[in-house]
Design an enzyme around this catalytic site. Sequence first.
Site, PDB file in Angstrom:
ATOM      1  N   GLU A  44       0.734  -1.239   0.117  1.00 19.16           N
ATOM      2  CA  GLU A  44       0.023  -0.027  -0.137  1.00 19.16           C
ATOM      3  C   GLU A  44       0.755   1.319  -0.061  1.00 19.16           C
ATOM      4  O   GLU A  44       1.842   1.482   0.728  1.00 19.16           O
ATOM      5  CB  GLU A  44      -0.938  -0.119   1.264  1.00 19.16           C
ATOM      6  CG  GLU A  44      -2.399   0.646   0.970  1.00 19.16           C
ATOM      7  CD  GLU A  44      -3.097  -0.341   0.006  1.00 19.16           C
ATOM      8  OE1 GLU A  44      -3.014   0.112  -1.226  1.00 19.16           O
ATOM      9  OE2 GLU A  44      -3.720  -1.286   0.595  1.00 19.16           O
ATOM     10  N   SER A  78     -25.312   8.523 -15.313  1.00 19.93           N
ATOM     11  CA  SER A  78     -24.904   7.239 -14.215  1.00 19.93           C
ATOM     12  C   SER A  78     -25.758   7.353 -13.223  1.00 19.93           C
ATOM     13  O   SER A  78     -26.731   8.375 -12.662  1.00 19.93           O
ATOM     14  CB  SER A  78     -23.627   7.794 -13.818  1.00 19.93           C
ATOM     15  OG  SER A  78     -23.170   7.018 -12.629  1.00 19.93           O
ATOM     16  N   ALA A 139     -15.521   3.750  -1.518  1.00 19.08           N
ATOM     17  CA  ALA A 139     -15.396   2.567  -0.400  1.00 19.08           C
ATOM     18  C   ALA A 139     -13.775   2.207  -0.293  1.00 19.08           C
ATOM     19  O   ALA A 139     -13.287   1.341   0.576  1.00 19.08           O
ATOM     20  CB  ALA A 139     -16.206   1.689  -0.450  1.00 19.08           C
ATOM     21  N   LEU A 141     -12.488   0.786  -2.992  1.00 16.03           N
ATOM     22  CA  LEU A 141     -12.524  -0.445  -3.828  1.00 16.03           C
ATOM     23  C   LEU A 141     -12.408   0.026  -5.250  1.00 16.03           C
ATOM     24  O   LEU A 141     -12.714  -0.838  -6.094  1.00 16.03           O
ATOM     25  CB  LEU A 141     -13.573  -1.184  -3.374  1.00 16.03           C
ATOM     26  CG  LEU A 141     -13.896  -1.578  -2.142  1.00 16.03           C
ATOM     27  CD1 LEU A 141     -15.297  -2.089  -1.985  1.00 16.03           C
ATOM     28  CD2 LEU A 141     -12.797  -2.388  -1.579  1.00 16.03           C
ATOM     29  N   SER A 144     -13.800   4.358  -8.996  1.00 13.71           N
ATOM     30  CA  SER A 144     -13.280   5.484 -10.106  1.00 13.71           C
ATOM     31  C   SER A 144     -12.378   4.739 -11.224  1.00 13.71           C
ATOM     32  O   SER A 144     -12.762   5.008 -12.331  1.00 13.71           O
ATOM     33  CB  SER A 144     -12.665   6.616  -9.535  1.00 13.71           C
ATOM     34  OG  SER A 144     -11.585   6.308  -8.511  1.00 13.71           O
ATOM     35  N   ASP A 198      -4.658   0.716  -9.359  1.00 20.09           N
ATOM     36  CA  ASP A 198      -6.035   0.237  -9.463  1.00 20.09           C
ATOM     37  C   ASP A 198      -6.574   0.117 -10.938  1.00 20.09           C
ATOM     38  O   ASP A 198      -7.080  -0.887 -11.182  1.00 20.09           O
ATOM     39  CB  ASP A 198      -6.985   1.498  -8.872  1.00 20.09           C
ATOM     40  CG  ASP A 198      -6.480   2.039  -7.568  1.00 20.09           C
ATOM     41  OD1 ASP A 198      -5.844   1.198  -6.649  1.00 20.09           O
ATOM     42  OD2 ASP A 198      -6.867   3.253  -7.226  1.00 20.09           O
ATOM     43  N   TYR A 250      -4.112  12.095   0.842  1.00 18.98           N
ATOM     44  CA  TYR A 250      -3.103  11.492  -0.250  1.00 18.98           C
ATOM     45  C   TYR A 250      -2.126  12.298  -0.893  1.00 18.98           C
ATOM     46  O   TYR A 250      -0.683  11.759  -0.754  1.00 18.98           O
ATOM     47  CB  TYR A 250      -4.267  10.891  -1.173  1.00 18.98           C
ATOM     48  CG  TYR A 250      -3.459   9.836  -2.075  1.00 18.98           C
ATOM     49  CD1 TYR A 250      -3.694   8.379  -2.033  1.00 18.98           C
ATOM     50  CD2 TYR A 250      -2.879  10.217  -3.411  1.00 18.98           C
ATOM     51  CE1 TYR A 250      -3.343   7.803  -2.760  1.00 18.98           C
ATOM     52  CE2 TYR A 250      -2.477   9.314  -4.359  1.00 18.98           C
ATOM     53  CZ  TYR A 250      -2.423   8.025  -3.933  1.00 18.98           C
ATOM     54  OH  TYR A 250      -2.106   7.132  -4.872  1.00 18.98           O
TER      55      TYR A 250
HETATM   56  C1  GLA Z   1      -5.253   4.626  -4.186  1.00 17.80           C
HETATM   57  C2  GLA Z   1      -4.539   4.994  -5.312  1.00 17.80           C
HETATM   58  C3  GLA Z   1      -3.543   3.772  -5.769  1.00 17.80           C
HETATM   59  C4  GLA Z   1      -2.487   3.546  -4.609  1.00 17.80           C
HETATM   60  C5  GLA Z   1      -3.398   3.315  -3.372  1.00 17.80           C
HETATM   61  C6  GLA Z   1      -2.811   3.191  -1.953  1.00 17.80           C
HETATM   62  O1  GLA Z   1      -6.072   3.146  -4.228  1.00 17.80           O
HETATM   63  O2  GLA Z   1      -5.333   4.997  -6.434  1.00 17.80           O
HETATM   64  O3  GLA Z   1      -2.785   4.408  -6.913  1.00 17.80           O
HETATM   65  O4  GLA Z   1      -1.818   4.860  -4.343  1.00 17.80           O
HETATM   66  O5  GLA Z   1      -4.406   4.332  -3.026  1.00 17.80           O
HETATM   67  O6  GLA Z   1      -1.791   1.847  -2.340  1.00 17.80           O
END
Ligand code: GLA
Length: 409
Positions: A44, A78, A139, A141, A144, A198, A250
């Site tokens: 992560e 949507s 959430a 997950l 997006s 993601d 973030y």
């Molecule tokens: C989000 C971001 C990813 C990654 C995670 C943390 O999901 O979209 O790119 O940085 O956080 O691992």
Amino acid sequence: MSHWYPSPDQEATAAQAVAAFRAAYGGDPDGVWAAPGRVNLIGEHVDYNGGPCLPMALPQNTVVALRRREDDLVRVTSTVGAAWQGHVADISPGRVSGWAGYAVGVPWALRTGAAGPEGKALGENGFEASVVSQVPVGAGLSSSAALECAVAVAVDDLASAALGRSSLGATDEGRARLAAACVRAENEIAGAPTGGMDQSASLRARAGHALALDCRDFSVQQVPFDAAGARLAVLVIDTRVHHALVDGGYGSRRKACDQACEVLGVRTLGEIGLDALDGALAHLTRPDHRRRVRHVVTEIDRVHAAVEVLARSELAALGPLLDASHASLREDYEVSCAELDLACEAARGSGALGARMTGGGFGGSAIALVDADRAESVADQVSAAFTRRGFGAPAFLLAVASDAARRLA
Ligand code: GLA
């Protein structure tokens, strides 16, 4: 009794997307495409640091019914937000807000070359699309990324056919390019400074496998992950605490990592091996930089350990790695929250082999590795712990390693 998300039914969702399409635009879509959300098993906040991570695709998808237009008008609707309409030329950074940016940012990113020169022509035409998401939104997950990737495979399939060539999505190498375009859409049009894990999971994962993604060059390795075969399950605990990657937390973590790189004279923190960690820490004067770097370097080591454990089919041995990852994200990276901590503690207390927050953090979801036949009882005990603490009820689903983005109809 716990709240479980309903099992996804692709046919019903596709029918819903087509009905919404007909109601909004009249006539039929050219097709229906689906792209999954993801959970990250481990690794992560390392993707933007050039490290490895180990996500897998969820059975929950975002489904899009889409029709290509001959002109450059783009219209999207949507179930998650207001409709948007504009011309391809209107799409640029700062000009589309909310959910629609994730969808219509994709043709912009394609046109501007994010998928390479062959990708440019894919984003020229407009389209009409209706979107239905099975992936819980906010959430952690990757709803997006699922949206971007569903639009990307749809636009790629239709435009490639119109151009008389095979679609980028037909090969993993092409999918890596589509993923790059989706990342650019998310970073520049939607304004979320995320790292690429993601979109890679949503476009490149394989059913029955975790995706070992090396974010130095975005190369991948498919690692068999058969939880059910080991009588285990990955329980996803959605804390239902707000999670938005366009908020500041973030971005500020990313910035701290960049600053630490500058001090240490490296391009990415992923270049620092575990054996060089103490030396690196000694060079950093800011305590928060030291904590961030320690998380990234130790987390990368845990990913390597996790891949080895999976290669030996010793899935239960993932448990302590998940626990250590969570502790590091809580103490050193400081991206957990009280609800995520409680979800992990309560899951462990009711027999989970290990648990950690997954995704960006600051809310969102945790995962717990549990005996398959105890998933419900762990969920009930986590729910009860939330009630006792006065938190809102969490929601649950089982993460079964599923297929990447594809055409449904
Ligand atoms: C989000 C971001 C990813 C990654 C995670 C943390 O999901 O979209 O790119 O940085 O956080 O691992």
